[in-house]
Scaffold this motif. Structure first.
Motif, PDB file in Angstrom:
ATOM      1  N   PHE A 116       0.830  -1.203   0.000  1.00 13.40           N
ATOM      2  CA  PHE A 116       0.000   0.000   0.000  1.00 13.40           C
ATOM      3  C   PHE A 116       0.867   1.257   0.000  1.00 13.40           C
ATOM      4  O   PHE A 116       0.605   2.212  -0.753  1.00 13.40           O
ATOM      5  CB  PHE A 116      -0.930  -0.010   1.214  1.00 13.40           C
ATOM      6  CG  PHE A 116      -1.839   1.181   1.302  1.00 13.40           C
ATOM      7  CD1 PHE A 116      -2.719   1.473   0.276  1.00 13.40           C
ATOM      8  CD2 PHE A 116      -1.803   2.014   2.408  1.00 13.40           C
ATOM      9  CE1 PHE A 116      -3.564   2.579   0.353  1.00 13.40           C
ATOM     10  CE2 PHE A 116      -2.640   3.113   2.495  1.00 13.40           C
ATOM     11  CZ  PHE A 116      -3.516   3.398   1.462  1.00 13.40           C
ATOM     12  N   VAL A 117       1.913   1.266   0.820  1.00 11.36           N
ATOM     13  CA  VAL A 117       2.816   2.426   0.859  1.00 11.36           C
ATOM     14  C   VAL A 117       3.512   2.591  -0.489  1.00 11.36           C
ATOM     15  O   VAL A 117       3.635   3.710  -1.002  1.00 11.36           O
ATOM     16  CB  VAL A 117       3.853   2.260   1.981  1.00 11.36           C
ATOM     17  CG1 VAL A 117       4.868   3.394   1.948  1.00 11.36           C
ATOM     18  CG2 VAL A 117       3.172   2.209   3.340  1.00 11.36           C
ATOM     19  N   ASP A 118       3.969   1.481  -1.059  1.00  8.68           N
ATOM     20  CA  ASP A 118       4.627   1.514  -2.367  1.00  8.68           C
ATOM     21  C   ASP A 118       3.705   2.136  -3.407  1.00  8.68           C
ATOM     22  O   ASP A 118       4.118   2.999  -4.203  1.00  8.68           O
ATOM     23  CB  ASP A 118       5.015   0.089  -2.762  1.00  8.68           C
ATOM     24  CG  ASP A 118       5.907   0.043  -3.998  1.00  8.68           C
ATOM     25  OD1 ASP A 118       6.362   1.107  -4.450  1.00  8.68           O
ATOM     26  OD2 ASP A 118       6.154  -1.068  -4.491  1.00  8.68           O
ATOM     27  N   PHE A 119       2.448   1.715  -3.415  1.00  5.02           N
ATOM     28  CA  PHE A 119       1.481   2.269  -4.368  1.00  5.02           C
ATOM     29  C   PHE A 119       1.311   3.769  -4.180  1.00  5.02           C
ATOM     30  O   PHE A 119       1.307   4.538  -5.157  1.00  5.02           O
ATOM     31  CB  PHE A 119       0.129   1.574  -4.219  1.00  5.02           C
ATOM     32  CG  PHE A 119      -0.979   2.284  -4.957  1.00  5.02           C
ATOM     33  CD1 PHE A 119      -1.130   2.130  -6.320  1.00  5.02           C
ATOM     34  CD2 PHE A 119      -1.846   3.134  -4.270  1.00  5.02           C
ATOM     35  CE1 PHE A 119      -2.136   2.806  -7.005  1.00  5.02           C
ATOM     36  CE2 PHE A 119      -2.851   3.804  -4.939  1.00  5.02           C
ATOM     37  CZ  PHE A 119      -2.996   3.643  -6.317  1.00  5.02           C
TER      38      PHE A 119
ATOM     39  N   LEU B  65      11.935   1.913  -0.114  1.00  4.18           N
ATOM     40  CA  LEU B  65      10.832   2.575  -0.823  1.00  4.18           C
ATOM     41  C   LEU B  65      10.949   4.093  -0.727  1.00  4.18           C
ATOM     42  O   LEU B  65      10.715   4.816  -1.708  1.00  4.18           O
ATOM     43  CB  LEU B  65       9.488   2.132  -0.247  1.00  4.18           C
ATOM     44  CG  LEU B  65       9.027   0.702  -0.507  1.00  4.18           C
ATOM     45  CD1 LEU B  65       7.628   0.506   0.061  1.00  4.18           C
ATOM     46  CD2 LEU B  65       9.026   0.397  -1.991  1.00  4.18           C
ATOM     47  N   ILE B  66      11.281   4.566   0.463  1.00  9.65           N
ATOM     48  CA  ILE B  66      11.419   6.007   0.677  1.00  9.65           C
ATOM     49  C   ILE B  66      12.545   6.568  -0.186  1.00  9.65           C
ATOM     50  O   ILE B  66      12.401   7.618  -0.823  1.00  9.65           O
ATOM     51  CB  ILE B  66      11.672   6.297   2.175  1.00  9.65           C
ATOM     52  CG1 ILE B  66      10.396   6.015   2.986  1.00  9.65           C
ATOM     53  CG2 ILE B  66      12.137   7.739   2.380  1.00  9.65           C
ATOM     54  CD1 ILE B  66      10.602   6.035   4.485  1.00  9.65           C
TER      55      ILE B  66
ATOM     56  N   MET C 187      10.037  14.523   1.028  1.00 11.78           N
ATOM     57  CA  MET C 187       9.892  13.243   1.710  1.00 11.78           C
ATOM     58  C   MET C 187       9.939  13.407   3.217  1.00 11.78           C
ATOM     59  O   MET C 187       9.207  12.734   3.947  1.00 11.78           O
ATOM     60  CB  MET C 187      11.008  12.287   1.249  1.00 11.78           C
ATOM     61  CG  MET C 187      10.834  10.858   1.759  1.00 11.78           C
ATOM     62  SD  MET C 187       9.368  10.027   1.078  1.00 11.78           S
ATOM     63  CE  MET C 187       8.400   9.700   2.558  1.00 11.78           C
ATOM     64  N   ASN C 188      10.774  14.326   3.709  1.00 16.59           N
ATOM     65  CA  ASN C 188      10.830  14.557   5.153  1.00 16.59           C
ATOM     66  C   ASN C 188       9.505  15.101   5.684  1.00 16.59           C
ATOM     67  O   ASN C 188       9.083  14.750   6.795  1.00 16.59           O
ATOM     68  CB  ASN C 188      11.966  15.533   5.491  1.00 16.59           C
ATOM     69  CG  ASN C 188      13.333  14.880   5.408  1.00 16.59           C
ATOM     70  OD1 ASN C 188      13.446  13.661   5.484  1.00 16.59           O
ATOM     71  ND2 ASN C 188      14.371  15.680   5.234  1.00 16.59           N
ATOM     72  N   ILE C 189       8.863  15.962   4.895  1.00 19.72           N
ATOM     73  CA  ILE C 189       7.544  16.455   5.305  1.00 19.72           C
ATOM     74  C   ILE C 189       6.570  15.295   5.403  1.00 19.72           C
ATOM     75  O   ILE C 189       5.826  15.155   6.385  1.00 19.72           O
ATOM     76  CB  ILE C 189       7.035  17.518   4.305  1.00 19.72           C
ATOM     77  CG1 ILE C 189       7.862  18.794   4.409  1.00 19.72           C
ATOM     78  CG2 ILE C 189       5.544  17.821   4.565  1.00 19.72           C
ATOM     79  CD1 ILE C 189       7.543  19.822   3.333  1.00 19.72           C
ATOM     80  N   ILE C 190       6.556  14.432   4.387  1.00 24.49           N
ATOM     81  CA  ILE C 190       5.645  13.287   4.394  1.00 24.49           C
ATOM     82  C   ILE C 190       5.917  12.387   5.593  1.00 24.49           C
ATOM     83  O   ILE C 190       4.997  12.005   6.326  1.00 24.49           O
ATOM     84  CB  ILE C 190       5.770  12.484   3.083  1.00 24.49           C
ATOM     85  CG1 ILE C 190       5.258  13.318   1.900  1.00 24.49           C
ATOM     86  CG2 ILE C 190       5.002  11.163   3.172  1.00 24.49           C
ATOM     87  CD1 ILE C 190       5.594  12.729   0.542  1.00 24.49           C
ATOM     88  N   GLU C 191       7.179  12.039   5.811  1.00 22.83           N
ATOM     89  CA  GLU C 191       7.530  11.135   6.921  1.00 22.83           C
ATOM     90  C   GLU C 191       7.125  11.732   8.262  1.00 22.83           C
ATOM     91  O   GLU C 191       6.562  11.032   9.117  1.00 22.83           O
ATOM     92  CB  GLU C 191       9.033  10.862   6.913  1.00 22.83           C
ATOM     93  CG  GLU C 191       9.500   9.912   5.845  1.00 22.83           C
ATOM     94  CD  GLU C 191      10.960   9.559   6.032  1.00 22.83           C
ATOM     95  OE1 GLU C 191      11.248   8.550   6.704  1.00 22.83           O
ATOM     96  OE2 GLU C 191      11.814  10.307   5.521  1.00 22.83           O
ATOM     97  N   THR C 192       7.437  13.002   8.473  1.00 22.35           N
ATOM     98  CA  THR C 192       7.140  13.632   9.760  1.00 22.35           C
ATOM     99  C   THR C 192       5.642  13.723   9.988  1.00 22.35           C
ATOM    100  O   THR C 192       5.139  13.420  11.081  1.00 22.35           O
ATOM    101  CB  THR C 192       7.771  15.038   9.818  1.00 22.35           C
ATOM    102  OG1 THR C 192       9.185  14.919   9.621  1.00 22.35           O
ATOM    103  CG2 THR C 192       7.498  15.693  11.161  1.00 22.35           C
ATOM    104  N   VAL C 193       4.915  14.136   8.960  1.00 23.13           N
ATOM    105  CA  VAL C 193       3.461  14.252   9.085  1.00 23.13           C
ATOM    106  C   VAL C 193       2.831  12.891   9.360  1.00 23.13           C
ATOM    107  O   VAL C 193       1.960  12.760  10.239  1.00 23.13           O
ATOM    108  CB  VAL C 193       2.862  14.879   7.812  1.00 23.13           C
ATOM    109  CG1 VAL C 193       1.348  14.703   7.775  1.00 23.13           C
ATOM    110  CG2 VAL C 193       3.225  16.360   7.729  1.00 23.13           C
ATOM    111  N   VAL C 194       3.264  11.859   8.639  1.00 18.94           N
ATOM    112  CA  VAL C 194       2.687  10.532   8.841  1.00 18.94           C
ATOM    113  C   VAL C 194       2.992  10.017  10.237  1.00 18.94           C
ATOM    114  O   VAL C 194       2.139   9.404  10.897  1.00 18.94           O
ATOM    115  CB  VAL C 194       3.190   9.547   7.764  1.00 18.94           C
ATOM    116  CG1 VAL C 194       2.764   8.120   8.097  1.00 18.94           C
ATOM    117  CG2 VAL C 194       2.654   9.945   6.403  1.00 18.94           C
TER     118      VAL C 194
END
Length: 204
Positions: A61-64, A123-124, A158-165
């Motif tokens: 799911f994350v990959d998609f 993936l990241i 990507m850092n924004i995505i990782e931190t928010v998630v």
């Protein structure tokens, strides 16, 4: 999408869903490929055609979500790159928000399994690389400078995505991930996040 593709996608989704049920009930390490195949009513060889590893099952799911955002960006006409990057970040988060239980389970399994954590990091890194490649294609001027700027921009996205998630996963109250992302981007724009070599932070 033709009938064959629809059937393949349905089978793929069923395998992934059954795998997560077993991972949740028995743990990642104690769940075998044979058990997953039996639960999905397919043979192990069929399962491997869809998912070459157990880690791929966890992270499907994350990959998609990551790959979909980059593919979408590639198809867009010329645009202001800050707007494009914001759209990419928000597209990833919109997709992730459709299945919060799956995302929380991914983080839990990554904490329990070194191999899942390593594959998640792969993936990241792939997302960052693919996004940077598309940014290079769109940036004008010297190619070497474009590569440098693109790598920095993709890393920040990507850092924004990782931190928010991470905040979204850890917070038990309903939180809109896109709102958190926009807060993060606003803090970056206004200089309220300390960065190496940054002048003194604004007081307001």
């Amino acid at each position: 999408m033709g009938l064959r593709e629809v059937k393949r996608e349905r089978t793929r989704r069923l395998i992934a869903d059954k795998a997560f049920e077993l991972f949740s009930d028995h743990g990642f390490g104690r769940t075998t490929v044979e058990q997953i195949a039996a639960a999905a009513e397919v043979g192990p060889s069929t399962l491997y055609r869809y998912f070459p590893t157990k880690e791929a099952l966890v992270l499907e799911f994350v990959d998609f979500c990551l790959a979909d955002a980059v593919s979408w960006f590639r198809e867009q006409p010329a645009m202001e790159l800050p707007d494009g990057l914001q759209a990419v970040v928000e597209r990833v988060l919109e997709q992730l928000e459709t299945n919060p239980d799956r995302i929380r389970a991914v983080f839990e399994l990554a904490e329990q399994s070194g191999s899942v954590s390593a594959h998640l990091n792969e993936l990241i890194w792939r997302f960052r690389t693919d996004l940077a490649d598309e940014l290079v294609r769109r940036l004008p001027g010297d190619p070497r400078r474009a590569e440098f700027v693109a790598a920095l921009s993709a890393g920040i996205a990507m850092n924004i995505i990782e931190t928010v998630v991470r905040v979204w996963v850890d917070d038990p109250t309903p939180t809109d991930a896109k709102v958190l992302a926009r807060q993060a981007m606003r803090l970056l724009r206004t200089g309220h996040i300390p960065l190496p070599g940054q002048p003194n932070l604004p007081t307001a």
